[in-house]
Design an enzyme around this catalytic site. Structure first.
Site: not given
Length: 289
Positions: A143, A155, A194
């Site tokens: 990510h 990530e 997130n």
């Protein structure tokens, strides 16, 4: 790059994230094939890459001319062009059904039994993508963050059945091949960033929705009072309100925590097509480009 190194990169999707992943891959010497869904989307993606690289050249951020980097990128519309890739990164819309369908197709297309199938998803569990393939041990979340050429974090998100070898090779590619910094995350909706960031943004939206403070004052408060580089509502516009909503829904589906539920205002703005910077209007209005 040494023997056995990852050299040939595939990217599916040439929007903001896909084009950024393609750009950083080409800038670090990789051969890149990007696949888009249509000729129009491919042309738009190539234009996005050209514009970004020309700006980087003007700012002295490239070792050579932008044309040298562009020579290492092909933007096509045929998924079969990814057959010889060492890594394929999915960077399409944040929709579980579309992503799982794509991973089924990639599993059939990508020929190397050692190839890594990666997803740039912001929130969808990697296990759900891996199990639709015949090689779930080689499916991993990788990510990136927007703008990809600027932000250094990636990530790494292995599922419960992603192999240690896949994770190690993905980390080596991200850190040694691309020059990024990787953090390890468990396969939970939202991962690390997130899972912390989206509830914060949703709280700011609720504050604005309630009339407690203006968007400008909410953002100014966090920039000047908490030393944030950007306020949460401006950040939501940058992320995209549709992506913000999709991540919120994924978090809520997994954890059922009220703070993860998308506020009505966010849902209405997405329904109206007010998605932030990419559409010219969100919590703020932007120049159409």
């Amino acid at each position: 790059m040494g023997e056995g190194a990852i050299k040939h990169i595939g990217v599916v999707g040439c929007g903001l994230m896909g084009s950024g992943i393609a750009e950083v891959s080409a800038r670090t010497g990789h051969d890149v094939v990007v696949v888009e869904s249509s000729e129009d989307a491919a042309k738009a993606g190539l234009h996005r890459l050209e514009t970004s690289l020309q700006r980087a050249e003007q700012r002295g951020k490239l070792d050579g001319p932008a044309s040298d980097v562009l020579d290492r990128i092909q933007v096509l519309t045929d998924l079969d062009a990814l057959a010889d890739r060492d890594v394929v990164v999915e960077a399409i819309v944040e929709d579980e059904a579309m992503k799982t369908d794509l991973f089924r197709r990639l599993d059939a297309v990508v020929e190397s039994p050692e190839a890594i199938l990666a997803s740039n998803t912001s929130s969808i569990p990697i296990m759900k993508l891996g199990v639709v393939t015949s090689r779930p041990t080689q499916v991993i979340g990788v990510h990136f963050f927007n703008p990809v050429p600027v932000l250094q974090l990636v990530e790494l998100v292995p599922s419960l059945i992603t192999s240690d070898d896949t994770t190690a090779r993905a980390r080596a590619w991200v850190q040694d091949g691309l020059g990024k910094q990787a953090i390890d995350c468990q396969d939970r909706a939202g991962f690390v960033v997130n899972a912390l960031l989206i509830p914060f943004i949703l709280s700011a939206i609720r504050m604005y929705e309630s009339g407690f403070a203006s968007a400008e004052d909410i953002d100014r408060g966090l920039v000047l009072g908490a030393a944030h580089p950007q306020g949460p509502l401006a950040l939501a516009d940058l992320i995209g309100l549709d992506t913000t909503k999709a991540v919120a829904e994924s978090l809520y589906e997994e954890f059922k925590e009220p703070l993860y539920a998308a506020p009505p205002l966010l849902q209405r703005m997405v329904d109206a097509g007010l998605l932030g910077r990419k559409t010219g209007r969100g919590f703020y209005t932007y120049d159409a480009r």
